[in-house]
Design a protein around this motif. Structure first.
Motif, PDB file in Angstrom:
ATOM      1  N   GLU A 143       0.859  -0.969   0.002  1.00  0.00           N
ATOM      2  CA  GLU A 143       0.030  -0.057  -0.156  1.00  0.00           C
ATOM      3  C   GLU A 143       0.932   1.335  -0.090  1.00  0.00           C
ATOM      4  O   GLU A 143       0.506   2.490  -0.655  1.00  0.00           O
ATOM      5  N   ALA A 144       1.801   1.214   0.899  1.00  0.00           N
ATOM      6  CA  ALA A 144       2.828   2.563   0.800  1.00  0.00           C
ATOM      7  C   ALA A 144       3.356   2.965  -0.543  1.00  0.00           C
ATOM      8  O   ALA A 144       3.418   3.951  -0.769  1.00  0.00           O
ATOM      9  N   VAL A 145       3.729   1.928  -1.354  1.00  0.00           N
ATOM     10  CA  VAL A 145       4.673   2.184  -2.614  1.00  0.00           C
ATOM     11  C   VAL A 145       3.550   2.779  -3.823  1.00  0.00           C
ATOM     12  O   VAL A 145       4.013   3.367  -4.481  1.00  0.00           O
ATOM     13  N   LYS A 146       2.359   2.874  -3.149  1.00  0.00           N
ATOM     14  CA  LYS A 146       1.279   3.654  -4.257  1.00  0.00           C
ATOM     15  C   LYS A 146       1.490   5.283  -4.132  1.00  0.00           C
ATOM     16  O   LYS A 146       1.151   5.926  -4.729  1.00  0.00           O
ATOM     17  N   LEU A 147       2.121   5.254  -2.900  1.00  0.00           N
ATOM     18  CA  LEU A 147       2.010   6.922  -2.434  1.00  0.00           C
ATOM     19  C   LEU A 147       3.546   7.482  -2.878  1.00  0.00           C
ATOM     20  O   LEU A 147       4.604   6.832  -3.069  1.00  0.00           O
ATOM     21  N   PRO A 148       3.623   8.869  -3.451  1.00  0.00           N
ATOM     22  CA  PRO A 148       4.964   9.365  -3.506  1.00  0.00           C
ATOM     23  C   PRO A 148       5.887   9.237  -2.322  1.00  0.00           C
ATOM     24  O   PRO A 148       5.141   8.970  -0.949  1.00  0.00           O
ATOM     25  N   VAL A 149       7.134   9.035  -2.226  1.00  0.00           N
ATOM     26  CA  VAL A 149       8.015   8.962  -1.312  1.00  0.00           C
ATOM     27  C   VAL A 149       7.598   9.969  -0.037  1.00  0.00           C
ATOM     28  O   VAL A 149       7.720   9.470   1.067  1.00  0.00           O
ATOM     29  N   ILE A 150       7.570  11.099  -0.423  1.00  0.00           N
ATOM     30  CA  ILE A 150       7.588  11.999   0.732  1.00  0.00           C
ATOM     31  C   ILE A 150       6.087  11.919   1.465  1.00  0.00           C
ATOM     32  O   ILE A 150       6.030  12.328   2.529  1.00  0.00           O
ATOM     33  N   ASP A 151       5.211  11.331   0.656  1.00  0.00           N
ATOM     34  CA  ASP A 151       3.979  11.162   1.428  1.00  0.00           C
ATOM     35  C   ASP A 151       3.895  10.100   2.289  1.00  0.00           C
ATOM     36  O   ASP A 151       2.891   9.684   3.161  1.00  0.00           O
ATOM     37  N   ARG A 152       4.696   9.147   2.073  1.00  0.00           N
ATOM     38  CA  ARG A 152       5.001   8.063   3.010  1.00  0.00           C
ATOM     39  C   ARG A 152       5.590   8.490   4.553  1.00  0.00           C
ATOM     40  O   ARG A 152       5.224   7.763   5.301  1.00  0.00           O
TER      41      ARG A 152
END
Length: 267
Positions: A143-152
């Motif tokens: 699920e995390a990799v669906k987000l831009p890195v900074i948003d994680r």
């Protein structure tokens, strides 16, 4: 400039304050200076040690004997922590890891249980080898990799309201030679729950309610599977809690340091 020798690699570290010792181990985008908000807040009560793992900050980057390029093995990072523990002759230390730095912290604690009283796994399972936990963590990562890195790592609100600190956060990693891929094999052949129990090292899980990388549900399950472990869940905190919500983070770390001071029983 304080330097420890880790199997031929020069490891930079700093020591501040006095009192019970806390050693911080940074994550994939950090180095010793990432803890500026922790050092200033905690050094009056505790001895604070910050380090640069090899290839990060001011520490050396090992060069491959077959080329002129840096060569890393994540399995060497725990030894960097141990080198500092030994050089400073620290005992009853609480190691605090951030994200993947928690893997190095836990392994270092198991290598030197006579020096390490406790390990705080910040936003991480510490590379613990357990089939259920690996499955849960993998689902969280998917699920995390669906987000831009900074948003994680930081909440959108913080990014909007503190563009200055968000920019500085992103700049921190530019001082490093090592990259995330250099740390990925850290959790290969990780310790079992029995390994941790038999070591006598106390473990605490420190989680953020809004962590987009590792869910509170997964961390809570790890706590349930490791009897005697501690669990701190910080309301409203993201994956990079130490940066975005330092007051809450510092309070949690101080609480754990005061709590995890009882002498551990012999293994």
């Amino acid at each position: 400039m304080p330097i420890a020798d880790s199997d031929g690699t020069a490891i930079y570290y700093e020591r501040h304050g006095s009192g019970p010792a806390i050693l911080f181990v940074h994550g994939s985008g950090g180095h010793h200076a990432a803890w500026w908000q922790q050092v200033a807040a905690l050094r009056d009560e505790f001895t604070i040690v910050t380090i640069d793992l090899r290839g990060f900050g001011k520490s050396d980057a090992p060069i491959s004997p077959h080329s002129s390029k840096p060569e890393f093995d994540g399995q060497d990072f725990p030894g960097d922590v141990v080198a500092v523990l030994d050089q400073e002759d620290l005992t009853d230390v609480m190691l605090v890891g951030q994200s993947i730095g928690s893997v190095a912290a836990l392994r270092a604690g198991l290598l030197r249980p006579e020096r390490v009283g406790s390990v705080v796994l910040g936003h991480s399972l510490g590379g613990i080898s357990h089939p259920e936990l690996k499955e849960l963590a993998a689902a969280d990562r998917a699920e995390a990799v669906k987000l831009p890195v900074i948003d994680r790592l930081l909440t959108k609100r913080f990014q909007q309201e503190r563009a200055d600190l968000t920019f500085l956060f992103q700049q921190m990693g530019t001082f490093n030679v090592a990259r995330m891929q250099d740390l990925r094999n850290l959790d290969t052949n990780g310790p079992s729950l029995d390994d941790i129990r038999h070591s006598g090292v106390q473990v605490a899980f420190l989680a953020g309610e809004k962590d987009a990388v590792l869910s509170v549900k997964t961390v809570t399950r790890a706590h349930e599977l490791l009897p005697g472990s501690h669990l701190e869940i910080v309301e409203g905190a993201p994956h990079s809690m130490y940066w975005e919500t330092p007051r809450k983070y510092n309070a949690a770390v101080a609480r754990l340091r005061r709590t995890l001071t009882a002498p551990k029983e012999a293994a």
